[in-house]
Enzyme design. Structure first.
Site: not given
Ligand code: EPU
Length: 288
Positions: A159, A206, A279
């Site tokens: 990520r 998320c 995130e």
């Protein structure tokens, strides 16, 4: 054309965020270059807006220039290789790949957003991330100077990448030909996501990264264990379907979401001694 005080809540899937002092949506790389050069001359910070699907924006908005990539789109397939404009939606790219029987992007099923944003944050899930498919990316730096990086220079990690602060305009991806079960696989991944994630609610996906524990326990599982499902602050709420999603139930403010983020982080820290990392990307006034 540059707009003033453009409400960013209109461009985020969270439906949250105050105005961008200046907002531009270039149609060509040259238009982007001119906007970057002018901002640099003024000494303005510049932020890149992709699909706005993984973004929480300050209720007070942000100073300087926001560049939206929505008009820099297009796809050209050359066999199993595809050149994609950064503003192209991932869903459109996935659809066209499936039609051609090209595999490699199945992990993007149900992932919202644009190709540029996805590459910058190495979007993905259990079935792989987009970075592994990148041959090269090109675009402009803050001063409007052109760059082109091969995959190894992009610094892809879980990520993340080293492309922050750069303005990616085009991406070259290598896919794999000759598969006839790609469509079925994509359908199956999407079906599973629809039952386990609140995909149609206003959210930014998320909230926290998975912590990389040896047992594979996910951020969603940890937040669930400490009782956060359904917790509300104003109109913001931890999803009862998947605890790593925070939803905007109407008129949630950035401060409400940040309150829930702090609460989630605090509870997981108190119970497990783990400090979850965000995130979702957060744009705070004065941060840039
Ligand atoms: N779980 C719970 N309670 C919850 C949520 C999850 O017990 O409230 C459990 C699930 O039952 C499952 C495990 O936790 O056993 C993992 O959950 P899931 O399969 O939903 O995957 P995830 O690790 O939570 C990751 C990505 C998602 C991506 C999915 C599917 C991160 C932070 N999340 O989620 O990405 O869609 O895999 O590939 O890496 C996003 O980036 O916005 C995102 C949603």
């Amino acid at each position: 054309m540059e707009l003033k005080d453009y409400p960013l809540r209109l461009r985020t899937s969270f439906r949250i965020g105050g105005p961008a002092e200046r907002f531009v949506e270039p149609e060509t790389e040259e238009e982007l270059r001119r906007a970057l050069v002018s901002a640099a001359e003024r000494g303005d910070p510049v932020r890149a807006l992709g699909g706005g699907k993984n973004l929480l924006v300050d209720d007070r908005g942000v100073e300087g220039l926001v560049v939206a990539f929505s008009r820099l789109k297009g796809m050209t397939f050359r066999g199993p290789t595809v050149l994609v404009g950064a503003g192209t939606s991932l869903a459109a790219l996935l659809r066209q790949s499936v039609v051609r029987g090209l595999s490699g992007l199945e992990g993007m099923a149900g992932v919202p957003g644009t190709v540029g944003g996805a590459v910058r944050m190495n979007a993905g899930g259990a079935h792989g991330a987009i970075g592994s498919r990148v041959r090269w990316v090109r675009g402009l730096d803050r001063d409007g100077k052109a760059f082109r990086f091969g995959r190894d220079a992009c610094g892809f990690v879980y990520r993340g990448s080293s492309l922050g602060g750069l303005f990616v305009t085009e991406v070259c991806l290598d896919l794999e030909p000759g598969r006839d079960d790609v469509a079925a696989q994509v359908d199956e991944i999407y079906r599973r996501k629809r039952t386990s994630q609140p995909l149609s609610a206003a959210s930014a996906g998320c909230t926290f990264k998975n912590p990389g524990l040896p047992g594979g326990e996910s951020a969603g599982w940890l937040l669930d264990q400490v009782g956060l499902k359904g917790m509300q602050r104003g109109d913001a709420e931890f999803s009862v379907l998947h605890a790593n999603f925070i939803l905007n139930r109407g008129a949630a403010r950035c401060t409400d979401v940040e309150w829930l983020i702090r609460e989630g982080r605090r509870r997981v820290y108190d119970h497990y001694g783990l400090d979850l990392a965000l995130e979702v990307e957060v744009w705070r006034r004065g941060d840039n």
